[in-house]
Design a protein around this motif. Sequence first.
Motif, short mmCIF file in Angstrom:
data_model
loop_
_atom_site.label_atom_id
_atom_site.label_comp_id
_atom_site.label_asym_id
_atom_site.label_seq_id
_atom_site.Cartn_x
_atom_site.Cartn_y
_atom_site.Cartn_z
N ASP A 1 42.24 9.73 19.74
CA ASP A 1 42.36 8.77 20.84
C ASP A 1 43.37 9.23 21.90
OD1 ASP A 1 44.45 8.51 19.19
OD2 ASP A 1 44.19 6.37 18.75
N ASN A 2 43.59 10.54 21.95
CA ASN A 2 44.50 11.07 22.98
C ASN A 2 43.83 11.02 24.35
OD1 ASN A 2 46.89 12.13 21.44
ND2 ASN A 2 45.20 13.05 20.31
N SER B 1 51.93 13.86 27.03
CA SER B 1 51.55 12.49 27.39
C SER B 1 51.90 12.25 28.86
CB SER B 1 52.33 11.49 26.52
OG SER B 1 53.69 11.52 26.92
N GLU B 2 51.44 11.14 29.39
CA GLU B 2 51.74 10.83 30.80
C GLU B 2 53.26 10.77 31.03
OE1 GLU B 2 49.59 7.54 32.41
OE2 GLU B 2 50.79 7.50 34.23
N MET C 1 48.38 19.55 13.67
CA MET C 1 47.05 19.10 14.14
C MET C 1 47.07 19.09 15.67
SD MET C 1 44.00 17.97 13.37
CE MET C 1 43.89 17.23 11.74
N PRO C 2 46.32 20.00 16.31
CA PRO C 2 46.32 20.01 17.78
C PRO C 2 45.56 18.83 18.36
CG PRO C 2 45.35 22.02 16.86
CD PRO C 2 45.45 21.02 15.76
N GLN C 3 45.92 18.45 19.58
CA GLN C 3 45.24 17.31 20.24
C GLN C 3 44.20 17.75 21.24
OE1 GLN C 3 49.01 16.66 21.40
NE2 GLN C 3 49.58 15.73 19.46
N GLY C 4 44.19 19.05 21.58
CA GLY C 4 43.24 19.50 22.60
C GLY C 4 42.97 20.99 22.53
N ALA C 5 42.20 21.50 23.51
CA ALA C 5 41.79 22.91 23.60
C ALA C 5 41.01 23.32 22.35
CB ALA C 5 42.99 23.82 23.87
N PHE C 6 41.00 24.62 21.99
CA PHE C 6 40.33 24.98 20.73
C PHE C 6 41.09 26.06 19.96
CE2 PHE C 6 37.05 26.36 24.12
CZ PHE C 6 37.70 27.54 24.43
#
Length: 396
Positions: free
Chosen positions: A213-214, A182-183, A318-323
């Motif tokens: 909504d990340n 996160s920021e 559960m990942p938030q990004g990439a693949f």
Amino acid sequence: MKELSSIAAAIQPSATLAVNTLFKQMKADGLDVVGFGAGEPDFSTPSNISEAGVRAIEEGKTRYTPSAGIIPLRKAIAARLKADCGVQYDHTQIVVASGAKHGIYITLCALCNPGDEVILPGPYWVSYCEMIRMAGAVPVIVTAGEAQHFKITPEQLEAAVTEKTKLVIINNPSNPTGMLYSEDELRALADVCVRHDLYILADEIYYKLVYDDNRFVSVASLSEEIKERTILVNGVSKTYAMTGWRIGFTASNPEIARVMSNYLSHSTGAPSTISQWAALEAVNGPQESVEQMRRVFEQRRTYLVEHMNQIDGVSCLMPQGAFYVMMNIDRLIGRTLGGRVIHNADDFAMAFLETSLVAVVSCTSFGLPNFVRWTYASSMETIQEGLRRLEAFLSE
Ligand code: PMP
Ligand code: GLU
């Protein structure tokens, strides 16, 4: 004969590319193998981009270019970084390399003296570790396990800093974990870097692949002070399904860009001219395909994670990004599967491939030996088949 370079002789082959080669060979041999190995989009390069490459050939744009890339591309990259990441660079601060991988390598070469330490959060993408060594520097691994969502804390970072530390690598969203800082988390890490006068190599190649909504925040956008010491690495491979075109880039302060450009002028000379013109269309042209591909990845991720967690013996976050998904195999250690006792992820990956013909990547070479990486840069049918085979394999 005299011995080879001791640095070169110690380099291990890329584990991700090795799985990919093995997978392709098994397929060519007629085996019914399904692959979750190398992470590259399974989509074709959007046709407007490929056509720009064809046009470059037809128009005779086939000669050498400036070593850091053609000016229209560098300007277009600067504009894209401004629009997408809110960071302002002049085109002279952009260096185009032959893939983000090469951009990372020349960054390390530009920054490191022999024996300098590079802090690498683990689990890490396998190539960072070897490229640090190739540049004559020393990787210092700071590991963040599943309990902390594979994200290092500022305290861990602070504790790893020594007088020899030159830079920290931050890969966000992450390969192999798919996690997103996160920021606030990023700012806390960057503050440590400012305090200790460290550079930040920010590999943001998966920045467009963020789910739910990340929200992705670029390290360089946090403050001018942080931007000055950050070398942003990005590229067209993942965002535009252009892995084979081999175009990546860096954005940095002018002095670093100048040193990297000099380095390139004596190594590759310049990236492929044809690919640069195609990349210009990617960065400058319609962006709809980026969002279309992102949505497909998101659906596949949710499906893979939900179904994997229903299979007895394994689990994943559960990942938030990439693949990528990191499958935890703790509960399989000591079991015999496919005639093999499972001591670690290497054993699991080999047994799963031999018995069920499914290619996944052991995370041993990413620094976490009880995890296996799956990529969902493969079709839904492939994902369903892979899960079916996993369930059958574990219930043998
Ligand atoms: N960084 C990360 C984290 C990656 O996963 C990859 C993919 N291999 C790269 C950089 C390199 O990408 P490329 O060289 O294809 O631009
Ligand atoms: N980044 C991808 C992966 O980790 C591509 C292969 C590679 O270059 O390592 O699988």
